[in-house]
Design an enzyme around this catalytic site. Structure first.
Site, PDB file in Angstrom:
ATOM      1  N   LYS A 228      -1.338  -5.805   1.619  1.00 31.70           N
ATOM      2  CA  LYS A 228      -0.319  -5.074   2.502  1.00 31.70           C
ATOM      3  C   LYS A 228      -0.579  -5.111   4.076  1.00 31.70           C
ATOM      4  O   LYS A 228      -1.661  -5.324   4.319  1.00 31.70           O
ATOM      5  CB  LYS A 228      -0.367  -3.598   2.057  1.00 31.70           C
ATOM      6  CG  LYS A 228       0.460  -3.437   0.624  1.00 31.70           C
ATOM      7  CD  LYS A 228       0.551  -1.838   0.152  1.00 31.70           C
ATOM      8  CE  LYS A 228       1.513  -1.980  -0.932  1.00 31.70           C
ATOM      9  NZ  LYS A 228       1.566  -0.660  -1.532  1.00 31.70           N
ATOM     10  N   ARG A 262      -4.633  -1.225  -7.846  1.00 28.63           N
ATOM     11  CA  ARG A 262      -3.317  -2.144  -8.245  1.00 28.63           C
ATOM     12  C   ARG A 262      -3.448  -3.614  -7.279  1.00 28.63           C
ATOM     13  O   ARG A 262      -3.319  -3.211  -5.986  1.00 28.63           O
ATOM     14  CB  ARG A 262      -1.880  -1.348  -7.912  1.00 28.63           C
ATOM     15  CG  ARG A 262      -0.646  -2.443  -8.134  1.00 28.63           C
ATOM     16  CD  ARG A 262       0.479  -1.496  -7.820  1.00 28.63           C
ATOM     17  NE  ARG A 262       1.501  -2.137  -8.143  1.00 28.63           N
ATOM     18  CZ  ARG A 262       2.449  -3.099  -7.212  1.00 28.63           C
ATOM     19  NH1 ARG A 262       1.723  -3.145  -6.090  1.00 28.63           N
ATOM     20  NH2 ARG A 262       3.130  -3.765  -7.396  1.00 28.63           N
TER      21      ARG A 262
HETATM   22  C1  YH5 Z   1       1.909   0.899  -4.894  1.00 27.74           C
HETATM   23  O1  YH5 Z   1       1.159   0.928  -3.815  1.00 27.74           O
HETATM   24  N1  YH5 Z   1       3.284  -1.030  -4.270  1.00 27.74           N
HETATM   25  S1  YH5 Z   1       5.332  -3.041  -4.285  1.00 27.74           S
HETATM   26  C2  YH5 Z   1       4.135  -5.420   0.728  1.00 27.74           C
HETATM   27  C3  YH5 Z   1       2.868  -6.357   0.846  1.00 27.74           C
HETATM   28  C4  YH5 Z   1       2.111  -6.577  -0.284  1.00 27.74           C
HETATM   29  C5  YH5 Z   1       2.560  -6.044  -1.546  1.00 27.74           C
HETATM   30  C6  YH5 Z   1       2.914  -8.248   1.986  1.00 27.74           C
HETATM   31  N2  YH5 Z   1       4.509  -0.818  -6.050  1.00 27.74           N
HETATM   32  C7  YH5 Z   1       2.951  -0.083  -5.123  1.00 27.74           C
HETATM   33  O2  YH5 Z   1       2.916  -4.308  -3.843  1.00 27.74           O
HETATM   34  N3  YH5 Z   1       3.478   0.709  -7.168  1.00 27.74           N
HETATM   35  C8  YH5 Z   1       4.420  -1.574  -4.960  1.00 27.74           C
HETATM   36  O3  YH5 Z   1       2.716  -7.030   2.084  1.00 27.74           O
HETATM   37  C9  YH5 Z   1       3.515  -0.247  -6.212  1.00 27.74           C
HETATM   38  N4  YH5 Z   1       1.811   1.843  -5.594  1.00 27.74           N
HETATM   39  C10 YH5 Z   1       2.478   1.880  -6.945  1.00 27.74           C
HETATM   40  N5  YH5 Z   1       2.229   2.544  -8.034  1.00 27.74           N
HETATM   41  C11 YH5 Z   1       4.817  -3.399  -2.716  1.00 27.74           C
HETATM   42  C12 YH5 Z   1       3.702  -4.379  -2.964  1.00 27.74           C
HETATM   43  C13 YH5 Z   1       3.571  -5.021  -1.606  1.00 27.74           C
HETATM   44  C14 YH5 Z   1       4.198  -4.981  -0.440  1.00 27.74           C
END
Ligand code: YH5
Length: 283
Positions: A228, A262
């Site tokens: 993230k 996660r």
């Molecule tokens: C979470 O924290 N996050 S979707 C932006 C990024 C990288 C990854 C490149 N679903 C979560 O994973 N569910 C998502 O930058 C989630 N907790 C829970 N429970 C977003 C994601 C992501 C966004």
């Protein structure tokens, strides 16, 4: 079973999650933009192989998501989301020994994927959509409630908090009450601070630093920081260079008592978790 074991065993459909340990949840995106256009069978097959590799690497949960939460992402209809997610839930349930988490806010997707073998409902909107509380309650499955202000499209506009950790705790407590009223008891709830959702870098860092105070809510914590932008902004790294920062946060979250991490990079995170467990189980 001792009463201590019953406190640490979370039934997830046809499987059980042992909350005495830290678990790694592998992320499986089934949004169309995450695949090349190889047709439906090859997309399903590629998703199954990805899930299989994550399980082999030590993931005990796979989080299947069919809706992009990126700002500006196109809204997906319930039917479209179901058509993306249902076949892969059914296939993973048949082929792999793993708890399937479904990343959804959509009542119909909750009901149908529970029928097909999902073990956990992971809703970034904390069951605030119309009908979501009742749908989740009807499945009997555990739910992950995540903190977010607003909707993915507008959440990063100008998030404001007096005390981010306190406000996240208050939000999660309110959602736990809403769950209890709808027939989802606290024993079936997992809580998530929602890193990257309606938070600036400073909010994310402060929330991470003080996340232990959320243990006062009495429920296991799930942490999602993999790749993230809080890592990107803190280290000045593009998305492809955030692994080491993410592993540092995984180790810290684990030491702070998070029970589910996660992540995209399962094998690396499993080594982190196992190394910490090895030290913590020493004399
Ligand atoms: C979470 O924290 N996050 S979707 C932006 C990024 C990288 C990854 C490149 N679903 C979560 O994973 N569910 C998502 O930058 C989630 N907790 C829970 N429970 C977003 C994601 C992501 C966004």
């Amino acid at each position: 079973m001792t009463s201590v074991q019953s406190l640490t065993r979370l039934p997830c459909g046809n499987r059980v999650l042992d909350l005495a340990q830290t678990h790694v949840m592998g992320i499986l995106n089934v949004t169309p933009d995450s695949f090349s256009d190889g047709g439906r069978y090859s997309q399903l097959d590629a998703a199954l192989r990805h899930a299989e590799a994550m399980v082999a690497a030590g993931a005990t949960l796979i989080d299947v998501g069919g809706e992009s939460t990126r700002p500006g992402a196109r809204a997906v209809s319930p039917l479209e989301e179901l058509e993306r997610v249902a076949p892969i839930v059914e296939l993973i349930n048949r082929e792999l020994d793993v708890i399937i988490s479904v990343d959804t806010s959509t009542p119909a997707v909750m009901r149908e994927t529970a029928r097909l073998g999902a073990g956990l409902i992971n809703d970034v909107r904390s069951l605030r959509r119309d009908g979501a509380l009742d749908a989740a309650a009807a499945t009997g499955l555990p739910v992950c409630l995540m903190h977010m202000l607003g909707e993915p499209g507008d959440m990063q506009d100008d998030p404001q908090y007096q005390d981010v950790t306190r406000e996240v705790g208050e939000f999660l407590a309110e959602r736990m009450s809403a769950c209890a009223l709808a027939g989802i008891p606290a024993e079936r709830v997992i809580l998530d601070p929602g890193f990257g959702f309606a938070k600036t870098l400073q909010h994310n860092l402060s929330l991470f630093k003080h996340m232990q105070s959320l243990h006062a809510l009495g429920r296991p914590l799930l942490v999602g920081v993999s790749r993230k932008s809080m890592i990107g902004h803190a280290l000045n790294r593009p998305v492809g260079e955030r692994l080491f920062g993410g592993l540092a946060l995984a180790a810290l979250a684990s030491v702070k008592g998070a029970r589910i991490l996660r992540v995209h990079d399962v094998a690396e995170t499993v080594d982190v978790v196992r190394m910490i467990a090895a030290v913590e189980s020493a004399e």
